[in-house]
Design an enzyme around this catalytic site. Sequence first.
Site, mmCIF file in Angstrom:
data_model
loop_
_atom_site.group_PDB
_atom_site.id
_atom_site.type_symbol
_atom_site.label_atom_id
_atom_site.label_comp_id
_atom_site.label_asym_id
_atom_site.label_seq_id
_atom_site.Cartn_x
_atom_site.Cartn_y
_atom_site.Cartn_z
ATOM 1 N N GLU A 1 0.877 -1.196 -0.136
ATOM 2 C CA GLU A 1 0.019 -0.067 -0.013
ATOM 3 C C GLU A 1 0.826 1.262 -0.052
ATOM 4 O O GLU A 1 0.281 2.365 -0.216
ATOM 5 C CB GLU A 1 -0.972 0.145 1.124
ATOM 6 C CG GLU A 1 -2.257 -1.144 1.178
ATOM 7 C CD GLU A 1 -1.562 -2.397 1.651
ATOM 8 O OE1 GLU A 1 -0.570 -2.550 1.887
ATOM 9 O OE2 GLU A 1 -2.444 -3.250 2.191
ATOM 10 N N TRP B 1 2.557 -13.886 1.454
ATOM 11 C CA TRP B 1 1.251 -14.049 2.449
ATOM 12 C C TRP B 1 0.713 -15.451 2.453
ATOM 13 O O TRP B 1 0.468 -15.889 1.348
ATOM 14 C CB TRP B 1 0.406 -12.811 2.283
ATOM 15 C CG TRP B 1 0.706 -11.479 2.700
ATOM 16 C CD1 TRP B 1 1.077 -10.441 2.146
ATOM 17 C CD2 TRP B 1 1.273 -11.172 4.085
ATOM 18 N NE1 TRP B 1 1.330 -9.626 2.695
ATOM 19 C CE2 TRP B 1 1.340 -9.980 4.122
ATOM 20 C CE3 TRP B 1 1.166 -11.824 5.369
ATOM 21 C CZ2 TRP B 1 1.714 -9.128 5.181
ATOM 22 C CZ3 TRP B 1 1.478 -11.065 6.492
ATOM 23 C CH2 TRP B 1 1.496 -9.538 6.561
ATOM 24 N N LYS C 1 3.242 -14.946 7.277
ATOM 25 C CA LYS C 1 4.261 -14.446 6.308
ATOM 26 C C LYS C 1 5.332 -15.295 5.986
ATOM 27 O O LYS C 1 6.088 -15.353 6.855
ATOM 28 C CB LYS C 1 4.495 -13.031 6.498
ATOM 29 C CG LYS C 1 5.100 -12.274 5.113
ATOM 30 C CD LYS C 1 5.147 -10.972 5.060
ATOM 31 C CE LYS C 1 5.022 -10.168 3.790
ATOM 32 N NZ LYS C 1 5.505 -8.889 3.928
HETATM 33 P P1 ADP Z 1 5.778 -6.558 0.902
HETATM 34 O O1 ADP Z 1 5.598 -7.213 0.045
HETATM 35 O O2 ADP Z 1 6.746 -5.248 1.042
HETATM 36 O O3 ADP Z 1 6.339 -7.233 2.319
HETATM 37 P P2 ADP Z 1 3.197 -6.657 1.839
HETATM 38 O O4 ADP Z 1 2.112 -5.550 1.751
HETATM 39 O O5 ADP Z 1 3.187 -8.066 1.173
HETATM 40 O O6 ADP Z 1 4.456 -5.853 1.472
HETATM 41 O O7 ADP Z 1 3.631 -6.903 3.340
HETATM 42 C C1 ADP Z 1 3.470 -5.772 4.248
HETATM 43 C C2 ADP Z 1 3.688 -6.329 5.713
HETATM 44 O O8 ADP Z 1 4.696 -7.031 5.847
HETATM 45 C C3 ADP Z 1 3.600 -5.152 6.887
HETATM 46 O O9 ADP Z 1 2.620 -4.717 7.202
HETATM 47 C C4 ADP Z 1 4.352 -5.930 8.113
HETATM 48 O O10 ADP Z 1 3.344 -6.946 8.620
HETATM 49 C C5 ADP Z 1 5.278 -7.009 7.177
HETATM 50 N N1 ADP Z 1 6.652 -6.239 7.206
HETATM 51 C C6 ADP Z 1 7.102 -5.785 6.214
HETATM 52 N N2 ADP Z 1 8.507 -5.156 6.379
HETATM 53 C C7 ADP Z 1 8.734 -5.920 7.782
HETATM 54 C C8 ADP Z 1 9.781 -5.717 8.633
HETATM 55 N N3 ADP Z 1 10.779 -5.266 8.232
HETATM 56 N N4 ADP Z 1 9.688 -6.477 9.556
HETATM 57 C C9 ADP Z 1 8.605 -6.988 10.139
HETATM 58 N N5 ADP Z 1 7.556 -7.394 9.372
HETATM 59 C C10 ADP Z 1 7.481 -6.483 8.186
#
Ligand code: ADP
Length: 536
Positions: free
Chosen positions: A318, A433, A428
């Site tokens: 987002e 996800w 995750k």
């Molecule tokens: P991305 O593909 O960039 O990871 P997503 O929208 O799939 O983006 O996932 C976002 C989520 O991933 C965040 O809301 C958080 O829960 C988790 N996340 C992202 N970066 C971190 C981090 N450095 N440490 C822990 N959780 C993280």
Amino acid sequence: MNELTIAAMLRRAVQCSPDREIVSRNADGSLHRTTWAGIDARSRRLASALLGLGLSPGARVATLCVSHHRHLELYFAAPLAGLVLHPLNHRLHDDDIAYIATHAGDEVLVVDEAFLPLVERIRDRTPLRHVVVVAENPDPADGYEGFLAGGDPAWQPGDLDEHAVALVAFTSGTTGRPKGVEVTHRAIALHALSTSLPGYLGMRDTDVVLPVVPMFHALAWGWPYTAALLGATLVLPGNRLDPAGLLELIDGERVTLTGGVPTVWLGVLRTLDADPGAFDVSSLRMVLSGGSTAPPAMIDGFARRHGVPLVHTWGMTELLMGAVAELSADLLDADAEEQHRYRLTQGRPMPLTEIQARTDAGGLAPWDGHTPGELEIRGPWVAGSYLDAPEASAERWTGDGWFRTGDIVTIAPGGYLEITDRAKDVVKSGGEWISTPALESALMAHPAVAEAAVIGVADDRWGERPLAVVAAHCGSVVTAAELREFLGGRVARFWIPERVEFVASVPKTAVGKFDKVALRRDHVVGDGAGTHGAGT
Ligand code: ADP
């Protein structure tokens, strides 16, 4: 005419850094080399070929491609033509890909030959009208190359509105169906400006940038555009994200800046540890790790044993990159232990974005480093809603523009945020996800299963893996192996849990929902032993 556009970013690359290279690994492992001038020429020609299909402004052009130079051309061609690029994630289950392509209204698909069987399985369920194939050994007269050759080499983009949508990206990070966000030209430009500042990525034209986070996932954190704006060299890894494949590129191309999920860096660290002399990583000035928590031992291992600064970053589809854990001025004189503690946080928000943490009581948590609350963020490139999903949007955006991230954080003085928990019911694994409600439904579709609840358990390699707690119907017998077989084909391969535990009934909360807190308490003991799944 507005200037915060992807066209302006590409013009900057071609005018000021025309000869900086774009290195891209082909499917056969060889390297393809071009320059920003080359990308510009082919992207414009491709834009004209896309317009030749008779698409309306804003029509969606989807991709099912790994990270390579042709995918990069599409990253520019579609937005330059006033169309909208939509990278699809081939790791998802067919049903999700079909749903996402339909929900986005994708009309054109450019697909790597390797993913053609997938397209054949889902095409009838999508609005796709044109499919263009990127062959592994491209024939100049055929497929993608033939399509591009049909474009006008002299084509130039017209005036673009910076508020126009340039890209669509989907996330399956919350419950229910995957959700899309629209990203404007302006959002991409401001994201690139802010994230590239010193103290964050500090990107410049001397950098050799390797985005390991795929171009089909979270728009590769926006790096293809950031690299164009700064005129940096870009290295695209193709279909090889394995440790040796990445280390070959880092060593061979003298990569300075790279970023990806912790699972990738854990593998790279293991390979470096096994034979420290095999690859030269001394060119690296920064390795960004984001998407899941970076284990402290990994950050330490890179720094102490290999002299590589691994920097923690936080982001979401987002908003792409949200925070980077570079140390602020007041920490530069702090002792090593305190500096280390701050490096383990998810970092400070990008300039021009604002954060706050909302407590359970509804107030705002003080920035004291220990009061938890749900992280909210707002800023010029934070999405304002989900695509055609008013209910989900109303849940996640407050009336005054704050986006509720679902991450539970503490915020320390200086704005360092640290994720302590997650409000969203998801797992995750290796940066992708797994929706626990969707996996539970898939399990409960088995005739012998009465109840199935899924929780995430820590895993050495993938960060988290799903654990299924299953109650069979009275008189029915089912084994873990049967359930795994049943799930095959129904959910993405990496969703299938290695651990299935059987109970007489799944504990419930007072309102009758599965009690995940009790499940975590009762079933998580003894995890982390490194059960390795199908993964991503
Ligand atoms: P991305 O593909 O960039 O990871 P997503 O929208 O799939 O983006 O996932 C976002 C989520 O991933 C965040 O809301 C958080 O829960 C988790 N996340 C992202 N970066 C971190 C981090 N450095 N440490 C822990 N959780 C993280």
